[in-house]
Design a protein around this motif. Structure first.
Motif, PDB file in Angstrom:
ATOM      1  N   THR A 297       0.843  -1.206   0.000  1.00  0.00           N
ATOM      2  CA  THR A 297       0.000   0.000   0.000  1.00  0.00           C
ATOM      3  C   THR A 297       0.874   1.251   0.000  1.00  0.00           C
ATOM      4  OG1 THR A 297      -0.200  -0.158   2.417  1.00  0.00           O
ATOM      5  CG2 THR A 297      -2.011  -1.048   1.105  1.00  0.00           C
ATOM      6  N   ASP A 298       1.994   1.201   0.731  1.00  0.00           N
ATOM      7  CA  ASP A 298       2.919   2.339   0.733  1.00  0.00           C
ATOM      8  C   ASP A 298       3.528   2.564  -0.646  1.00  0.00           C
ATOM      9  OD1 ASP A 298       2.414   2.660   3.375  1.00  0.00           O
ATOM     10  OD2 ASP A 298       4.399   2.106   4.100  1.00  0.00           O
ATOM     11  N   PHE A 299       3.747   1.496  -1.391  1.00  0.00           N
ATOM     12  CA  PHE A 299       4.272   1.621  -2.758  1.00  0.00           C
ATOM     13  C   PHE A 299       3.312   2.438  -3.621  1.00  0.00           C
ATOM     14  CE2 PHE A 299       4.113  -0.119  -7.108  1.00  0.00           C
ATOM     15  CZ  PHE A 299       5.383   0.236  -7.554  1.00  0.00           C
ATOM     16  N   PHE A 300       2.035   2.077  -3.603  1.00  0.00           N
ATOM     17  CA  PHE A 300       1.046   2.814  -4.384  1.00  0.00           C
ATOM     18  C   PHE A 300       0.853   4.226  -3.832  1.00  0.00           C
ATOM     19  CE2 PHE A 300      -0.304  -1.662  -5.141  1.00  0.00           C
ATOM     20  CZ  PHE A 300      -0.094  -1.682  -6.511  1.00  0.00           C
ATOM     21  N   GLN A 301       0.869   4.345  -2.527  1.00  0.00           N
ATOM     22  CA  GLN A 301       0.698   5.651  -1.909  1.00  0.00           C
ATOM     23  C   GLN A 301       1.870   6.564  -2.217  1.00  0.00           C
ATOM     24  OE1 GLN A 301       0.129   4.161   2.053  1.00  0.00           O
ATOM     25  NE2 GLN A 301      -2.090   4.158   1.898  1.00  0.00           N
ATOM     26  N   GLY A 302       3.083   6.006  -2.235  1.00  0.00           N
ATOM     27  CA  GLY A 302       4.261   6.796  -2.582  1.00  0.00           C
ATOM     28  C   GLY A 302       4.184   7.335  -3.997  1.00  0.00           C
ATOM     29  N   ALA A 303       3.681   6.509  -4.920  1.00  0.00           N
ATOM     30  CA  ALA A 303       3.525   6.948  -6.306  1.00  0.00           C
ATOM     31  C   ALA A 303       2.492   8.066  -6.404  1.00  0.00           C
ATOM     32  CB  ALA A 303       3.120   5.767  -7.180  1.00  0.00           C
ATOM     33  N   LEU A 304       1.393   7.940  -5.671  1.00  0.00           N
ATOM     34  CA  LEU A 304       0.348   8.968  -5.688  1.00  0.00           C
ATOM     35  C   LEU A 304       0.841  10.270  -5.069  1.00  0.00           C
ATOM     36  CD1 LEU A 304      -2.575   9.598  -6.408  1.00  0.00           C
ATOM     37  CD2 LEU A 304      -3.277   8.613  -4.214  1.00  0.00           C
ATOM     38  N   MET A 305       1.584  10.176  -3.963  1.00  0.00           N
ATOM     39  CA  MET A 305       2.166  11.369  -3.342  1.00  0.00           C
ATOM     40  C   MET A 305       3.110  12.082  -4.307  1.00  0.00           C
ATOM     41  SD  MET A 305       3.041   9.621   0.345  1.00  0.00           S
ATOM     42  CE  MET A 305       4.203  10.873   0.854  1.00  0.00           C
ATOM     43  N   PHE A 306       3.896  11.303  -5.037  1.00  0.00           N
ATOM     44  CA  PHE A 306       4.859  11.863  -5.980  1.00  0.00           C
ATOM     45  C   PHE A 306       4.140  12.648  -7.077  1.00  0.00           C
ATOM     46  CE2 PHE A 306       7.915  11.444  -9.560  1.00  0.00           C
ATOM     47  CZ  PHE A 306       9.030  11.981  -8.942  1.00  0.00           C
ATOM     48  N   PHE A 307       3.057  12.095  -7.575  1.00  0.00           N
ATOM     49  CA  PHE A 307       2.252  12.766  -8.603  1.00  0.00           C
ATOM     50  C   PHE A 307       1.693  14.088  -8.071  1.00  0.00           C
ATOM     51  CE2 PHE A 307      -2.224  13.303 -10.030  1.00  0.00           C
ATOM     52  CZ  PHE A 307      -1.976  13.701 -11.341  1.00  0.00           C
ATOM     53  N   ALA A 308       1.162  14.062  -6.863  1.00  0.00           N
ATOM     54  CA  ALA A 308       0.543  15.258  -6.289  1.00  0.00           C
ATOM     55  C   ALA A 308       1.561  16.352  -6.004  1.00  0.00           C
ATOM     56  CB  ALA A 308      -0.202  14.893  -5.006  1.00  0.00           C
ATOM     57  N   ILE A 309       2.725  15.977  -5.486  1.00  0.00           N
ATOM     58  CA  ILE A 309       3.707  16.974  -5.061  1.00  0.00           C
ATOM     59  C   ILE A 309       4.408  17.619  -6.254  1.00  0.00           C
ATOM     60  CG2 ILE A 309       5.817  15.606  -4.856  1.00  0.00           C
ATOM     61  CD1 ILE A 309       4.394  18.077  -2.251  1.00  0.00           C
ATOM     62  N   ILE A 310       4.267  17.029  -7.442  1.00  0.00           N
ATOM     63  CA  ILE A 310       4.779  17.659  -8.663  1.00  0.00           C
ATOM     64  C   ILE A 310       3.728  18.565  -9.280  1.00  0.00           C
ATOM     65  CG2 ILE A 310       5.509  17.228 -11.046  1.00  0.00           C
ATOM     66  CD1 ILE A 310       6.898  14.710 -10.100  1.00  0.00           C
ATOM     67  N   LEU A 311       2.497  18.056  -9.391  1.00  0.00           N
ATOM     68  CA  LEU A 311       1.438  18.773 -10.112  1.00  0.00           C
ATOM     69  C   LEU A 311       0.967  20.032  -9.383  1.00  0.00           C
ATOM     70  CD1 LEU A 311      -0.466  18.777 -12.559  1.00  0.00           C
ATOM     71  CD2 LEU A 311      -2.048  17.364 -11.221  1.00  0.00           C
ATOM     72  N   VAL A 312       0.713  19.925  -8.089  1.00  0.00           N
ATOM     73  CA  VAL A 312       0.120  21.045  -7.344  1.00  0.00           C
ATOM     74  C   VAL A 312       1.012  22.287  -7.319  1.00  0.00           C
ATOM     75  CG1 VAL A 312      -0.722  21.793  -5.076  1.00  0.00           C
ATOM     76  CG2 VAL A 312      -1.349  19.543  -5.962  1.00  0.00           C
ATOM     77  N   PRO A 313       2.301  22.192  -6.975  1.00  0.00           N
ATOM     78  CA  PRO A 313       3.119  23.418  -6.955  1.00  0.00           C
ATOM     79  C   PRO A 313       3.304  24.053  -8.341  1.00  0.00           C
ATOM     80  CG  PRO A 313       4.484  21.494  -6.526  1.00  0.00           C
ATOM     81  CD  PRO A 313       3.061  21.037  -6.457  1.00  0.00           C
ATOM     82  N   ILE A 314       3.347  23.226  -9.400  1.00  0.00           N
ATOM     83  CA  ILE A 314       3.496  23.791 -10.748  1.00  0.00           C
ATOM     84  C   ILE A 314       2.274  24.627 -11.111  1.00  0.00           C
ATOM     85  CG2 ILE A 314       3.561  23.208 -13.211  1.00  0.00           C
ATOM     86  CD1 ILE A 314       5.319  20.825 -12.512  1.00  0.00           C
ATOM     87  N   LEU A 315       1.082  24.066 -10.929  1.00  0.00           N
ATOM     88  CA  LEU A 315      -0.140  24.804 -11.269  1.00  0.00           C
ATOM     89  C   LEU A 315      -0.360  25.973 -10.311  1.00  0.00           C
ATOM     90  CD1 LEU A 315      -2.670  21.992 -12.283  1.00  0.00           C
ATOM     91  CD2 LEU A 315      -1.156  23.366 -13.712  1.00  0.00           C
TER      92      LEU A 315
ATOM     93  N   VAL B 265      14.312  13.937  -3.367  1.00  0.00           N
ATOM     94  CA  VAL B 265      14.714  15.290  -3.751  1.00  0.00           C
ATOM     95  C   VAL B 265      13.580  16.022  -4.461  1.00  0.00           C
ATOM     96  CG1 VAL B 265      15.740  14.686  -6.001  1.00  0.00           C
ATOM     97  CG2 VAL B 265      16.614  16.646  -4.707  1.00  0.00           C
ATOM     98  N   ILE B 266      12.826  15.311  -5.295  1.00  0.00           N
ATOM     99  CA  ILE B 266      11.705  15.948  -5.994  1.00  0.00           C
ATOM    100  C   ILE B 266      10.565  16.254  -5.021  1.00  0.00           C
ATOM    101  CG2 ILE B 266       9.927  15.610  -7.756  1.00  0.00           C
ATOM    102  CD1 ILE B 266      11.979  14.016  -9.366  1.00  0.00           C
ATOM    103  N   SER B 267      10.268  15.326  -4.126  1.00  0.00           N
ATOM    104  CA  SER B 267       9.155  15.515  -3.188  1.00  0.00           C
ATOM    105  C   SER B 267       9.423  16.638  -2.198  1.00  0.00           C
ATOM    106  CB  SER B 267       8.872  14.207  -2.437  1.00  0.00           C
ATOM    107  OG  SER B 267       8.482  13.195  -3.331  1.00  0.00           O
ATOM    108  N   LEU B 268      10.632  16.685  -1.649  1.00  0.00           N
ATOM    109  CA  LEU B 268      10.964  17.749  -0.700  1.00  0.00           C
ATOM    110  C   LEU B 268      10.956  19.117  -1.379  1.00  0.00           C
ATOM    111  CD1 LEU B 268      13.857  16.066   1.341  1.00  0.00           C
ATOM    112  CD2 LEU B 268      11.574  16.650   2.182  1.00  0.00           C
ATOM    113  N   THR B 269      11.470  19.180  -2.596  1.00  0.00           N
ATOM    114  CA  THR B 269      11.440  20.450  -3.338  1.00  0.00           C
ATOM    115  C   THR B 269      10.009  20.887  -3.587  1.00  0.00           C
ATOM    116  OG1 THR B 269      13.527  19.885  -4.442  1.00  0.00           O
ATOM    117  CG2 THR B 269      12.179  21.593  -5.465  1.00  0.00           C
ATOM    118  N   GLY B 270       9.165  19.951  -3.984  1.00  0.00           N
ATOM    119  CA  GLY B 270       7.762  20.282  -4.226  1.00  0.00           C
ATOM    120  C   GLY B 270       7.054  20.773  -2.981  1.00  0.00           C
ATOM    121  N   ALA B 271       7.335  20.152  -1.833  1.00  0.00           N
ATOM    122  CA  ALA B 271       6.686  20.561  -0.581  1.00  0.00           C
ATOM    123  C   ALA B 271       7.084  21.973  -0.176  1.00  0.00           C
ATOM    124  CB  ALA B 271       7.047  19.577   0.532  1.00  0.00           C
TER     125      ALA B 271
END
Length: 501
Positions: free
Chosen positions: A195-213, A292-298
């Protein structure tokens, strides 16, 4: 004003969001049930039979590491303090890298060599402690700090449900607890990791998309920087909002979060559970890229929120990610992104509950109360322990004034100060004895608690003096009474040979 509008907006889209959440939660429970039917012994429940692949190990480790504070606590801190708080992210990245590069392989080999399932049992067998004080003492520390840590996740879940559905805070916290406990109770380590594997992928998607928009919606980086300057919020890593240079002590205190990695049981167990040391190089690359991508996005989310929302404080600043989703996205996609926040929360609490349950089952029940307990009995006890710990954490989380970052920082510091140096000496020092390891653990924990309770944490994060006191204590005791047991020395050398296979 906007806070109220966002709340109203979530009420309007409640049906769509509920449907999205419903599908997501049914999926998580299905994963839990799948592994429930395939878990037949305690090693399978606690460590998944040491059968994780590289990708699952990497994403589950980082998802369980970052938790709700990545999408809520850290953006909230940046929203209030500005770029100064980015030193937390820098310290965490450095700590993550060092942990994967230097600790993961040695711990994987050594725990298999000693046939241990928990950090507590590893300490006992690694140092051949005849008193069991290392095992019992570390298990007690795990239970105390993981209860605090788990409560931070339940606070995050409560804030998420409260904002989305305008629920009463207490009802919101209880709802989140029930969901998380269900699949952890059923499936154990493998359910948690997958479940953490799928959740990690979903978190990664969100933390990239939200700050860009969010950056585009605000009119670009220059607008954000202008608003930060107007509010006297730091726009530089090296200066505060008034333009005064940060002290070296302030930077060290903030970056010191990275020291905590060496002692986090819920992360270390992922290293123990990977199928082979040969999988670790691939897992390391995946994990560090994600981090590195997730922390930058946050950090960017926190900055983007500054011109978007005004006057958030008293814990509401930790909801900026939620508010941003409500403003930028339609109900269906918004529901998916909000599920990412729930993923962040769940991915850490489930791991913490499992490690705490393992400590009670393996290090207390089996070690002290029922040495001859059957595998079926031990799995039942493990599941019941998940429920007990959840109830205690829930009682702490029902205090609305608690902040996510505040609870996490104390628990994170506790593990770093108590276990970090012990883990490093266990893996890299031949001459460390059980006496020096136990002494360091006790001194590090006492110094951390004293530093926090005395109020010195405002000047220097308590993990720094606690970690240093632990490290120095072990070093001094090793010099006075070094390890001379030939069997222990031979096992250490065998571990080093195992790294080359």
């Amino acid at each position: 004003m906007f806070y109220l509008l966002v709340q109203k907006g979530f009420n309007v889209i409640q049906t769509e969001t509920l449907l999205t959440f419903g599908v997501y939660l049914v999926f998580l429970l299905a994963v839990g049930w799948y592994f429930y039917k395939r878990t037949s012994n305690l090693e399978g429940y606690i460590l998944g039979g040491r059968g994780l692949g590289g990708w699952v190990t990497a994403l589950s480790a980082q998802a369980s590491d970052m938790s709700g504070w990545l999408l809520m606590g850290l953006p909230g801190a940046v929203y209030l303090g500005g770029m100064n708080e980015a030193w937390i992210a820098i310290g965490l990245f450095i700590g993550t890298a060092l942990n994967w590069i230097f600790v993961s392989s040695r711990l994987r080999v050594y725990t298999e060599l000693t046939d241990t399932l928990t950090i507590s049992s590893f300490f006992e067998k690694r140092f051949r402690d005849p008193t069991s004080l290392l095992r019992v003492g570390s298990a007690v520390i795990i239970l105390i700090f993981f209860t605090i840590y788990s409560s931070s996740g339940l606070v995050a879940a409560g804030k998420l449900f409260e904002s989305m559905f305008n629920m009463d805070y207490s009802v919101a916290v209880i709802s989140g607890t029930v969901i998380i406990v269900a699949y952890t109770f059923l499936g154990g380590f493998m359910a948690v990791c997958w479940t953490d594997f799928f959740q990690g992928a979903l978190m990664f998607f969100a933390i990239i998309l939200v700050p860009i928009l969010g950056t585009i919606d605000n009119g670009g980086i220059s607008v954000i920087e202008s608003e930060m300057a107007a509010r006297n919020i730091a726009t530089s890593l090296f200066h505060d909002g008034s333009g005064k240079a940060l002290s070296v002590m302030a930077v060290i205190s903030t970056m010191a979060w990275g020291l905590g990695y060496f002692g986090q049981p819920h992360i270390l167990t992922r290293f123990m559970g990977i199928s082979s040391v040969r999988e670790l190089p691939k897992a390391t690359i995946v994990a560090l890229t994600w981090v590195v991508i997730s922390l930058t996005g946050a950090v960017i989310v926190g900055m983007v929120a500054i011109p978007m929302f005004d006057g958030l404080h008293g814990g509401d600043q930790e909801k900026v990610f939620i508010y941003m989703i409500g403003k930028l996205f339609n109900p269906w996609l918004g529901g998916v992104l909000l599920a990412a926040i729930l993923s962040a929360i769940m991915s850490t609490i489930d791991s913490q509950l499992l490690v705490s349950s393992s400590a009670l089952t393996e290090d207390f029940y089996k070690k002290i109360l029922r040495r001859e307990a059957s595998q079926k009995e031990l799995m039942l006890v493990g599941r019941l322990c998940v429920l007990v710990i959840s109830i205690i954490a829930l009682s702490m989380a029902l205090t609305p004034g608690n902040t996510i970052l505040g609870l996490v920082s104390y628990a994170w510091g506790g593990f770093g100060a108590a276990f970090g140096p012990v883990v490093l000496f266990a893996l890299f020092s031949r001459k460390t004895t059980w006496v020096s390891a136990l002494s360091g653990m006790i001194v590090g924990t006492v110094v951390l608690v004293f530093w926090k309770d005395a109020g010195f944490g405002a000047q220097l994060y308590e993990i720094v003096p606690g970690f240093a006191a632990n490290f120095v204590t072990i070093t001094v005791v090793n010099m006075i009474a070094p390890q001379k047991d030939e069997a222990i020395l031979a096992a250490f050398d065998e571990m080093k040979v195992g790294l080359k296979k």
